[in-house]
Design an enzyme around this catalytic site. Structure first.
Site, mmCIF file in Angstrom:
data_model
loop_
_atom_site.group_PDB
_atom_site.id
_atom_site.type_symbol
_atom_site.label_atom_id
_atom_site.label_comp_id
_atom_site.label_asym_id
_atom_site.label_seq_id
_atom_site.Cartn_x
_atom_site.Cartn_y
_atom_site.Cartn_z
ATOM 1 N N HIS A 137 23.400 -22.494 -4.373
ATOM 2 C CA HIS A 137 23.045 -23.666 -5.035
ATOM 3 C C HIS A 137 23.536 -23.614 -6.476
ATOM 4 O O HIS A 137 23.913 -22.717 -6.984
ATOM 5 C CB HIS A 137 21.291 -23.744 -5.124
ATOM 6 C CG HIS A 137 20.863 -22.499 -5.802
ATOM 7 N ND1 HIS A 137 20.762 -22.469 -7.137
ATOM 8 C CD2 HIS A 137 20.291 -21.508 -5.389
ATOM 9 C CE1 HIS A 137 20.320 -21.485 -7.628
ATOM 10 N NE2 HIS A 137 19.863 -20.727 -6.521
ATOM 11 N N ALA A 184 21.491 -0.639 0.335
ATOM 12 C CA ALA A 184 20.517 -1.652 0.918
ATOM 13 C C ALA A 184 19.874 -2.429 -0.218
ATOM 14 O O ALA A 184 19.505 -1.829 -1.321
ATOM 15 C CB ALA A 184 19.279 -0.706 1.364
ATOM 16 N N LYS A 204 26.968 -3.103 -8.859
ATOM 17 C CA LYS A 204 28.021 -2.161 -9.576
ATOM 18 C C LYS A 204 28.316 -1.073 -8.774
ATOM 19 O O LYS A 204 27.644 -0.544 -7.930
ATOM 20 C CB LYS A 204 27.279 -1.796 -10.926
ATOM 21 C CG LYS A 204 26.904 -2.986 -11.778
ATOM 22 C CD LYS A 204 26.422 -2.374 -13.045
ATOM 23 C CE LYS A 204 26.164 -3.662 -13.814
ATOM 24 N NZ LYS A 204 25.398 -3.077 -15.171
ATOM 25 N N ARG A 207 30.052 5.062 -7.120
ATOM 26 C CA ARG A 207 30.883 6.067 -6.632
ATOM 27 C C ARG A 207 32.106 5.565 -5.947
ATOM 28 O O ARG A 207 32.019 4.550 -5.395
ATOM 29 C CB ARG A 207 30.030 6.961 -5.472
ATOM 30 C CG ARG A 207 30.771 7.983 -4.897
ATOM 31 C CD ARG A 207 29.908 8.737 -4.125
ATOM 32 N NE ARG A 207 29.266 9.678 -5.049
ATOM 33 C CZ ARG A 207 28.036 9.867 -5.246
ATOM 34 N NH1 ARG A 207 27.043 9.053 -4.171
ATOM 35 N NH2 ARG A 207 27.268 10.617 -5.985
#
Length: 248
Positions: A137, A184, A204, A207
């Protein structure tokens, strides 16, 4: 009286077991019959549906199949939504809009919404309730209800060999490289380089793989020891059985 009560109780338990078996057996038959494969596509007419691919029953919302290509040996779990276009019945032109490569796994309750082009590379695994969309949206007018404002669309590309954790969200314009892990619940936008792990909202890089240094930061757990070449599958099975026995 106690003997009669026990008799009736045993009869009721027997009937309950028989009914339970009948219901479970019937549901397995429904699941098997209602699943979608290349040999038995039902009413769904995909542009391509590869050999060995199965869409489990019950399916979620599926439309725009003419613009959806699904590769070979894919697993699409129950209640997965696959859509090309925002609404059924639209003419989306001649090009494929949604592509799933070979060996893609979409976990239960996942959604793939392709208004613009969405490509999921081969051998990408998605946990349950992953949400991948090329449309979001807009919020240009602060006085207009958000749901009434015209949405924006950008293509989404997910490279081969990725792992998308449960409940992760891939937003319009996202470009994931090869063998990327999405934690997750992460919300991904923008570009994610090859061989990296992302987490958070917004996601972000936490690793990544360096050719000289390996994983940075280093893994907390040691790498698994490879199985020696001389060990046979029969020996592994015997070892697994022994470990089960020792655990008792």
């Amino acid at each position: 009286m106690p003997r009669n009560r026990n008799t009736f109780s045993s009869l009721a338990a027997w009937r309950r077991r028989m009914l339970n078996r009948a219901v479970q057996g019937g549901w397995r038959w429904v699941q098997e019959t209602g699943s979608v494969t290349a040999e038995h596509p039902g009413k769904l007419r995909f542009r391509r549906l590869g050999a060995g691919t199965r869409l489990a029953f019950p399916q979620g919302t599926v439309f725009g199949e003419r613009w959806i290509e699904i590769g070979e040996c894919c697993i699409v779990a129950e209640q997965v939504t696959l859509t090309a276009g925002m609404l059924p019945g639209l003419d989306l032109g001649t090009d494929t809009v949604l592509t799933l490569g070979d060996g893609v796994v979409l976990g239960r309750g996942s959604h793939v919404i392709a208004d613009a082009k969405v490509t999921i590379g081969s051998d990408t695994y998605c946990g349950p309730y992953v949400y991948i969309t090329s449309t979001n949206h807009s919020y240009d007018d602060p006085d207009e209800p958000v749901g009434r404002q015209w949405p924006r669309s950008e293509p989404v590309t997910i490279g081969p060999g990725c792992w998308l954790g449960t409940g992760s969200v891939i937003l319009p314009g996202a470009r994931l490289g090869r063998n990327v892990v999405v934690a997750a619940g992460a919300v991904v936008r923008g570009e994610v380089p090859d061989h990296s792990v992302v987490a958070g909202a917004p996601a972000k890089v936490v690793r990544s793989w360096d050719e000289e240094k390996g994983w940075q930061p280093p893994l907390r757990t040691p790498a698994p020891v490879p199985i020696p070449d001389h060990v046979t599958s029969e020996q592994l099975a015997a070892l697994a059985a022994w470990e089960v026995e020792q655990a008792r």
